[in-house]
Design an enzyme around this catalytic site. Sequence first.
Site, PDB file in Angstrom:
ATOM      1  N   ASP A 146     -32.785  14.164  -3.008  1.00  0.00           N
ATOM      2  CA  ASP A 146     -33.183  15.532  -3.343  1.00  0.00           C
ATOM      3  C   ASP A 146     -34.149  16.013  -2.272  1.00  0.00           C
ATOM      4  O   ASP A 146     -34.851  15.199  -1.655  1.00  0.00           O
ATOM      5  CB  ASP A 146     -33.861  15.582  -4.719  1.00  0.00           C
ATOM      6  CG  ASP A 146     -33.737  16.949  -5.390  1.00  0.00           C
ATOM      7  OD1 ASP A 146     -34.084  17.956  -4.732  1.00  0.00           O
ATOM      8  OD2 ASP A 146     -33.305  17.010  -6.539  1.00  0.00           O
ATOM      9  N   ASP A 150     -31.260  16.608   2.350  1.00  0.00           N
ATOM     10  CA  ASP A 150     -30.662  17.936   2.401  1.00  0.00           C
ATOM     11  C   ASP A 150     -29.156  17.715   2.437  1.00  0.00           C
ATOM     12  O   ASP A 150     -28.608  17.253   3.433  1.00  0.00           O
ATOM     13  CB  ASP A 150     -31.132  18.678   3.646  1.00  0.00           C
ATOM     14  CG  ASP A 150     -30.496  20.055   3.806  1.00  0.00           C
ATOM     15  OD1 ASP A 150     -29.590  20.400   3.011  1.00  0.00           O
ATOM     16  OD2 ASP A 150     -30.884  20.786   4.738  1.00  0.00           O
ATOM     17  N   TYR A 205     -21.638  31.930  -6.866  1.00  0.00           N
ATOM     18  CA  TYR A 205     -21.677  30.775  -7.756  1.00  0.00           C
ATOM     19  C   TYR A 205     -20.291  30.456  -8.299  1.00  0.00           C
ATOM     20  O   TYR A 205     -19.841  29.312  -8.263  1.00  0.00           O
ATOM     21  CB  TYR A 205     -22.649  31.051  -8.901  1.00  0.00           C
ATOM     22  CG  TYR A 205     -22.913  29.845  -9.777  1.00  0.00           C
ATOM     23  CD1 TYR A 205     -23.642  28.762  -9.284  1.00  0.00           C
ATOM     24  CD2 TYR A 205     -22.435  29.788 -11.081  1.00  0.00           C
ATOM     25  CE1 TYR A 205     -23.894  27.649 -10.083  1.00  0.00           C
ATOM     26  CE2 TYR A 205     -22.689  28.685 -11.885  1.00  0.00           C
ATOM     27  CZ  TYR A 205     -23.413  27.617 -11.381  1.00  0.00           C
ATOM     28  OH  TYR A 205     -23.649  26.518 -12.162  1.00  0.00           O
ATOM     29  N   LYS A 212     -18.234  27.027  -7.382  1.00  0.00           N
ATOM     30  CA  LYS A 212     -17.916  26.032  -8.403  1.00  0.00           C
ATOM     31  C   LYS A 212     -16.410  25.867  -8.572  1.00  0.00           C
ATOM     32  O   LYS A 212     -15.929  24.762  -8.884  1.00  0.00           O
ATOM     33  CB  LYS A 212     -18.578  26.400  -9.726  1.00  0.00           C
ATOM     34  CG  LYS A 212     -20.105  26.286  -9.675  1.00  0.00           C
ATOM     35  CD  LYS A 212     -20.566  24.893  -9.255  1.00  0.00           C
ATOM     36  CE  LYS A 212     -22.064  24.717  -9.333  1.00  0.00           C
ATOM     37  NZ  LYS A 212     -22.515  23.351  -8.988  1.00  0.00           N
ATOM     38  N   THR A 263     -31.934  24.080 -18.032  1.00  0.00           N
ATOM     39  CA  THR A 263     -32.473  23.459 -16.817  1.00  0.00           C
ATOM     40  C   THR A 263     -33.328  24.493 -16.089  1.00  0.00           C
ATOM     41  O   THR A 263     -33.320  25.682 -16.444  1.00  0.00           O
ATOM     42  CB  THR A 263     -31.341  23.003 -15.887  1.00  0.00           C
ATOM     43  OG1 THR A 263     -30.682  24.175 -15.341  1.00  0.00           O
ATOM     44  CG2 THR A 263     -30.326  22.132 -16.618  1.00  0.00           C
TER      45      THR A 263
END
Length: 265
Positions: free
Chosen positions: A38, A62, A170, A174, A205
């Site tokens: 991360d 990264d 997005y 996805k 989240t």
Amino acid sequence: MSAALEGKVAVITGGASGIGQATAARFAEEGADVVVGDLAPADDTVRLVEKAGRRALYVRTDTTSEEQCDALVAAAVAEFGKVDVGVASAGIATAAGPSNVQTRAAGERSTHLVNLDTEAFTRVLDINVTGVMLTCRALARQMLEQGTGGSIVTIASSAAKIPLAGAAPYCVSKAGVHMLTKVLALELAATGIRVNAVGPGYTATPMIAGIEDNTTAYDLAMSITPMNRLGRPEEIAATCLFLASDESSFTTGQLLLPAGGQFTG
């Protein structure tokens, strides 16, 4: 009874928070040592893994960097000797990071494609598609070298199948993860390496932090969620566990959708 991932080594990107963190904790509870990649520090995740009695390693990564993805897997092998499971969980909702569901709920059109800066579009694809590809490729190359099979899980979204006005980057990214998963699964099917995707619905989240305090945004999310609640990261982690474990040994190239009933219609 032995745990589902006893003796396994798992590499998880995006493991510092959210679904990635919950998955790291669950995998450790099921017997896996965990390597967390991360950009953000992952001290909390490391503590959760160690609390479960397993070993943890954090590697600042990264995922848009080929060299850093390769180095993440190399670090896992150097520390633990192998890689059995990979979860490509690193991703963003917008170029700024958080979801724009609040903006969309307010009826603003600033995030509609005709008003979107090219950089804002490509930034999401760089992380969500190219980053996942680089992660999966590094994992697959190591698993092929080991010759012992393995399981790779990508994190897509229910948005891979549902167009959302104002969320083109997005949704497109996805959907790309979904197809990338299917192609890689097909290419690796005879090698013992399985590749599957998880497509969460709206999940509590940091990506959608504050949505419950915005009645309009929350109602918009619930309007396509028959269970009428947000998912919990632990519920998504349980789906990842199924795909990572031998319980799904005859499953590859699939998208599982823990999405609160979004696809019951």
